[in-house]
Scaffold this motif. Structure first.
Motif, PDB file in Angstrom:
ATOM      1  N   HIS A 244       0.819  -1.210   0.000  1.00  0.00           N
ATOM      2  CA  HIS A 244       0.000   0.000   0.000  1.00  0.00           C
ATOM      3  C   HIS A 244       0.856   1.266   0.000  1.00  0.00           C
ATOM      4  N   ALA A 245       0.230   2.374  -0.375  1.00  0.00           N
ATOM      5  CA  ALA A 245       0.950   3.634  -0.523  1.00  0.00           C
ATOM      6  C   ALA A 245       1.127   4.368   0.802  1.00  0.00           C
ATOM      7  N   HIS A 246       0.043   4.506   1.562  1.00  0.00           N
ATOM      8  CA  HIS A 246       0.036   5.313   2.782  1.00  0.00           C
ATOM      9  C   HIS A 246      -0.595   4.527   3.929  1.00  0.00           C
ATOM     10  N   PRO A 247      -0.249   4.877   5.180  1.00  0.00           N
ATOM     11  CA  PRO A 247      -1.015   4.317   6.300  1.00  0.00           C
ATOM     12  C   PRO A 247      -2.480   4.754   6.142  1.00  0.00           C
ATOM     13  N   ASP A 248      -3.377   3.906   6.261  1.00  0.00           N
ATOM     14  CA  ASP A 248      -4.859   3.990   6.194  1.00  0.00           C
ATOM     15  C   ASP A 248      -5.409   3.264   4.965  1.00  0.00           C
ATOM     16  N   ASP A 249      -4.608   3.226   3.865  1.00  0.00           N
ATOM     17  CA  ASP A 249      -5.107   2.564   2.650  1.00  0.00           C
ATOM     18  C   ASP A 249      -5.422   1.087   2.903  1.00  0.00           C
ATOM     19  N   GLU A 250      -4.584   0.459   3.730  1.00  0.00           N
ATOM     20  CA  GLU A 250      -4.783  -0.977   3.988  1.00  0.00           C
ATOM     21  C   GLU A 250      -6.083  -1.242   4.728  1.00  0.00           C
TER      22      GLU A 250
ATOM     23  N   ASP B 246       1.399   8.180  -5.548  1.00  0.00           N
ATOM     24  CA  ASP B 246       1.972   7.148  -4.674  1.00  0.00           C
ATOM     25  C   ASP B 246       1.284   5.800  -4.867  1.00  0.00           C
ATOM     26  N   HIS B 247       0.018   5.833  -5.195  1.00  0.00           N
ATOM     27  CA  HIS B 247      -0.715   4.582  -5.428  1.00  0.00           C
ATOM     28  C   HIS B 247      -0.301   3.962  -6.766  1.00  0.00           C
ATOM     29  N   ILE B 248      -0.105   4.807  -7.781  1.00  0.00           N
ATOM     30  CA  ILE B 248       0.372   4.305  -9.077  1.00  0.00           C
ATOM     31  C   ILE B 248       1.762   3.703  -8.908  1.00  0.00           C
TER      32      ILE B 248
ATOM     33  N   GLY C 253      -5.900   2.832  -8.473  1.00  0.00           N
ATOM     34  CA  GLY C 253      -7.268   2.883  -7.960  1.00  0.00           C
ATOM     35  C   GLY C 253      -7.945   4.212  -8.241  1.00  0.00           C
ATOM     36  N   TYR C 254      -7.197   5.323  -8.135  1.00  0.00           N
ATOM     37  CA  TYR C 254      -7.826   6.633  -8.369  1.00  0.00           C
ATOM     38  C   TYR C 254      -6.839   7.709  -8.797  1.00  0.00           C
ATOM     39  N   GLY C 255      -5.656   7.284  -9.272  1.00  0.00           N
ATOM     40  CA  GLY C 255      -4.762   8.259  -9.897  1.00  0.00           C
ATOM     41  C   GLY C 255      -3.777   8.962  -8.990  1.00  0.00           C
TER      42      GLY C 255
HETATM   43 ZN   LIG Z   1      -3.253   6.489  -0.060  1.00  0.00          ZN
END
Ligand SMILES: [Zn+2]
Length: 306
Positions: free
Chosen positions: A13-19, A149-151, A144-146
């Protein structure tokens, strides 16, 4: 590592909370069932906004201490999900949150988005070769939404899976991840959730998000696996609440810092993009490990192969 459980799941995952938002119920379920669940988070989420006014000073434009604070939030969330193995890619603080697409922070040295994919992937290869997961979960190519960090998390996860399987790459025994899934949300389910929000709690939040704002939302045909996490709804909700700077939870709904309400989904959806489906005939899997040999140990002696 010789003593790992037979089933091993890795989430990137990119950031804490995404998981917790994407996979909280899935993670809680597999942890409860005795699988080894490993979370790798790529940044500390330093560029995020902050919801509770008393914590407003944490943001990057003030004290710039949101990153360390979110390390603590993530640790609390993992306790709620029963997940003991959570790590930051390359160590905490190695890669910095890049901010939204087009933000000046994208290009800063040390930002995750500006890091060469192979450099970041090398750290993940180490984790894959240590844990030897049969299943990897990450985002689709659009993250997921562009969000940059997620890409980048998607690119790094997919690249690391390839490199980890390559006997000519790096040190350590190669390992092929048997199944790779991308996070999805079924459009019809999200629409029904928004309808519930509009009819039962229209004033829970200052506004209501749009279905297309939900990361990974897609039509049902692309979804190949559906994890019913209703038994872990409480754990998922508690994990999301632990990310208090980022998420406001209100019963079966939540909002991010944009104050726009959306449904908190405890059935989680996936698209298998690598490996064989464990259920024939186009029927959705109800287990991400479906079709995999059950008795494989963690020593690598029988290494999972696609
Ligand atoms: Zn995120």
């Amino acid at each position: 590592m010789k003593d790992l459980p037979a089933r091993r799941l890795l989430l990137v995952h990119a950031h804490p909370d995404d998981e917790s938002i994407n996979n909280g119920a899935t993670m809680a379920r597999y942890a409860a069932e005795g699988a080894h669940v490993t979370l790798v988070t790529c940044t500390l989420g330093e560029e995020g906004e902050v919801i509770p006014p008393p914590l407003a000073r944490l943001t990057a434009d003030r004290d710039d201490t949101l990153g360390p604070h979110r390390v603590g939030e993530l640790a609390e969330a993992m306790k709620e999900l029963g997940v003991a193995d959570h790590r930051f890619l390359g160590g905490a603080g190695r890669y910095r949150d890049s901010g939204m697409m087009g933000a000046e922070q994208n290009g800063r040295p040390g930002s995750f988005w500006s890091t060469p994919v192979d450099e970041a992937a090398a750290h993940l290869v180490e984790v894959i070769r240590e844990i030897r997961p049969q299943v990897l979960v990450t985002y689709d190519p659009d993250g997921g939404y562009g969000h940059p960090d997620h890409i980048q998390a998607h690119r790094v996860a997919m690249r690391a899976a390839d490199l980890a399987a390559d006997p000519a790459y790096g040190s350590g025994a190669p390992h092929a991840v048997a199944k790779i899934y991308w996070n999805r949300v079924e459009r019809a389910v999200a629409e029904a959730g928004f309808e519930r929000l509009r009819t039962t709690a229209p004033d829970a939040f200052p506004g209501i998000a749009a279905v297309d704002d939900v990361p990974g939302v897609t039509d049902g045909e692309r979804i190949t696996a559906e994890i019913d996490g209703s038994a872990y709804a409480g754990a998922k909700s508690a994990a999301m609440r632990a990310h208090a700077t980022q998420i406001a939870v209100d019963g079966p709904f939540f909002a991010l810092s944009n104050d726009l309400g959306q449904p908190l989904l405890t059935t989680e959806y996936y698209q298998l993009v690598r490996g064989a489906p464990g259920v024939p005939g186009g029927i959705r899997e109800s287990d991400l490990f479906a079709g995999l040999p059950a008795a494989e140990d963690g020593t690598g002696a029988t290494g999972g192969t696609a």
